[in-house]
Design a protein around this motif. Sequence first.
Motif, mmCIF file in Angstrom:
data_model
loop_
_atom_site.group_PDB
_atom_site.id
_atom_site.type_symbol
_atom_site.label_atom_id
_atom_site.label_comp_id
_atom_site.label_asym_id
_atom_site.label_seq_id
_atom_site.Cartn_x
_atom_site.Cartn_y
_atom_site.Cartn_z
ATOM 1 N N UNK A 179 7.826 33.756 34.477
ATOM 2 C CA UNK A 179 7.452 34.770 33.494
ATOM 3 C C UNK A 179 7.179 34.250 32.111
ATOM 4 N N UNK A 180 7.400 32.959 31.863
ATOM 5 C CA UNK A 180 7.222 32.416 30.519
ATOM 6 C C UNK A 180 6.897 30.939 30.602
ATOM 7 N N UNK A 181 6.427 30.383 29.491
ATOM 8 C CA UNK A 181 6.173 28.948 29.415
ATOM 9 C C UNK A 181 7.460 28.170 29.675
ATOM 10 N N UNK A 182 8.570 28.622 29.102
ATOM 11 C CA UNK A 182 9.839 27.916 29.287
ATOM 12 C C UNK A 182 10.229 27.871 30.760
ATOM 13 N N UNK A 183 10.026 28.960 31.486
ATOM 14 C CA UNK A 183 10.351 28.975 32.908
ATOM 15 C C UNK A 183 9.459 28.031 33.695
ATOM 16 N N UNK A 184 8.190 27.977 33.352
ATOM 17 C CA UNK A 184 7.280 27.069 34.066
ATOM 18 C C UNK A 184 7.632 25.611 33.791
ATOM 19 N N UNK A 185 7.961 25.305 32.542
ATOM 20 C CA UNK A 185 8.363 23.944 32.223
ATOM 21 C C UNK A 185 9.662 23.573 32.930
ATOM 22 N N UNK A 186 10.573 24.536 33.010
ATOM 23 C CA UNK A 186 11.837 24.274 33.692
ATOM 24 C C UNK A 186 11.600 23.976 35.170
ATOM 25 N N UNK A 187 10.699 24.727 35.793
ATOM 26 C CA UNK A 187 10.367 24.468 37.190
ATOM 27 C C UNK A 187 9.738 23.088 37.368
ATOM 28 N N UNK A 188 8.882 22.684 36.432
ATOM 29 C CA UNK A 188 8.287 21.350 36.495
ATOM 30 C C UNK A 188 9.366 20.272 36.423
ATOM 31 N N UNK A 189 10.378 20.505 35.587
ATOM 32 C CA UNK A 189 11.457 19.526 35.452
ATOM 33 C C UNK A 189 12.321 19.465 36.705
ATOM 34 N N UNK A 190 12.707 20.618 37.229
ATOM 35 C CA UNK A 190 13.672 20.659 38.323
ATOM 36 C C UNK A 190 13.027 20.353 39.671
ATOM 37 N N UNK A 191 11.827 20.861 39.904
ATOM 38 C CA UNK A 191 11.174 20.704 41.198
ATOM 39 C C UNK A 191 10.119 19.609 41.223
ATOM 40 N N UNK A 192 9.770 19.098 40.058
ATOM 41 C CA UNK A 192 8.675 18.143 39.983
ATOM 42 C C UNK A 192 9.121 16.708 40.206
ATOM 43 N N UNK A 193 8.152 15.842 40.444
ATOM 44 C CA UNK A 193 8.355 14.398 40.513
ATOM 45 C C UNK A 193 7.044 13.773 40.073
ATOM 46 N N UNK A 194 6.781 12.518 40.470
ATOM 47 C CA UNK A 194 5.555 11.877 39.996
ATOM 48 C C UNK A 194 4.290 12.575 40.474
ATOM 49 N N UNK A 195 4.391 13.416 41.522
ATOM 50 C CA UNK A 195 3.208 14.139 41.989
ATOM 51 C C UNK A 195 2.727 15.157 40.960
ATOM 52 N N UNK A 196 3.591 15.560 40.065
ATOM 53 C CA UNK A 196 3.224 16.492 39.000
ATOM 54 C C UNK A 196 2.245 15.846 38.020
ATOM 55 N N UNK A 197 2.358 14.526 37.856
ATOM 56 C CA UNK A 197 1.515 13.807 36.895
ATOM 57 C C UNK A 197 0.179 13.499 37.564
#
Length: 431
Positions: free
Chosen positions: A399-417
């Motif tokens: 619902x927000x930029x902060x939530x999307x960034x948090x998901x990128x941090x918690x669920x992401x890895x090098x595939x995000x880059x």
Amino acid sequence: MTGVRGWRAELVWTLGDPARDEAALRHVPDGLLLVEEGRVVAAGPCGELSQGLPEGTPVEALPGRIITPGFIDAHVHFPQLDMMAAPGGALLDWLERYTFPAERAFADPAHCKDAAGRFVGGLLAHGTTTAMVYGSVHKASVDALFEEALARDMRLIAGKCLMDRGPEGLRDSVGSGADETVALIRAWRGRGRLGYAVTPRFALGSSREQLAAAGRILAGHPDTWMQTHLSENLAEIAATAAAFPEAADYLDVYDRFGLVGPRSMFAHAIHVEDRALGRMGQAGCACAFCPTSNLFLGSGLFDLERTRAHGVKVALGSDVGAGTSYSLLTTAAEAWKVGQLKGTRLDPLTGLYLAGRAGAEALGLADRIGAFEPGLEADFVVLDPSATPALARRTGNAGSLAERLFALMVLGDERVVERTYLAGRLAHRRA
């Protein structure tokens, strides 16, 4: 690169900690980043900036992507890239069983050269565009690392470990350590975007004479940095107190030799008393918060709020190989977990700040990197919020930029880059 080039995507950057100052956040949902000759020309709403562009200006549209300044790793070990996930005990046991044997291999220049390419490539694959790096005790390790970074025009600060009390095969002398350090400074400082850090590994690794020599080198080369470890592990702290009984505390060991100042980076600083934190704040020091390493080795929980309350600058460090990932997104997620255990809450926007702009501030480079302000170096990453099915579902429902960034941090890895750019040039593209 000649002429202006643009990238159209969602833009996010910070000029400070948004949790402390909402005005420090820059967020442009439909943005345009303009770069010329490796530097930012402008960054802002696409509708506004595109109107003034000359006809034929190349603009690449990246729908669904987020562009942010490159990540800045405040503490990482080059000779430890092949020993991540080594199942040692606490710090001192882990060093003896795994770290020191791995670092002995860097006596071979060919090994150094091969490792340098893999190390720098690994940083770029995870979106890191600037790093403060430890070499081994061997001069060749730093030569190889700087050669690789210079070839890619990467901003890197590194140094040869000073260890005249190191183990067999990883020991220099007061004289050789000083001579090799000065030779490296003269050979590499100021070439491309390279910087040098005088690097006593930690207090237990150097004699008083070597620490004094390090202080003299630092004083004689004011455009260099200093990096070392501080108060990481309780057994290490006890051993340091026994080795330096004249010092008020661990920080005072370094202070007595002129190693505490505005260009000093202390890794970990977990078990630090108020006197030392106050001194660090007064001196303008910075510390590297390395949560994946601190949790992996069971060293302790860094107190971000207390440290910053004393005026100490803090940035994130991967601390590979005790750290378990090159990714500063992952590192930010682990910092959030440490905050949970400490009874505090790390805002996801603060996590982004700590992974980027805070590193520029900690290194005294905020006038060069870490934001999309005109004239700054155009180091940036293109992030893909749909890089994995789980991530795509979560960011799609955020619902927000902060939530999307948090998901990128918690669920992401090098595939995000998806891509990493150095000075406006493509340095990595996801396979």
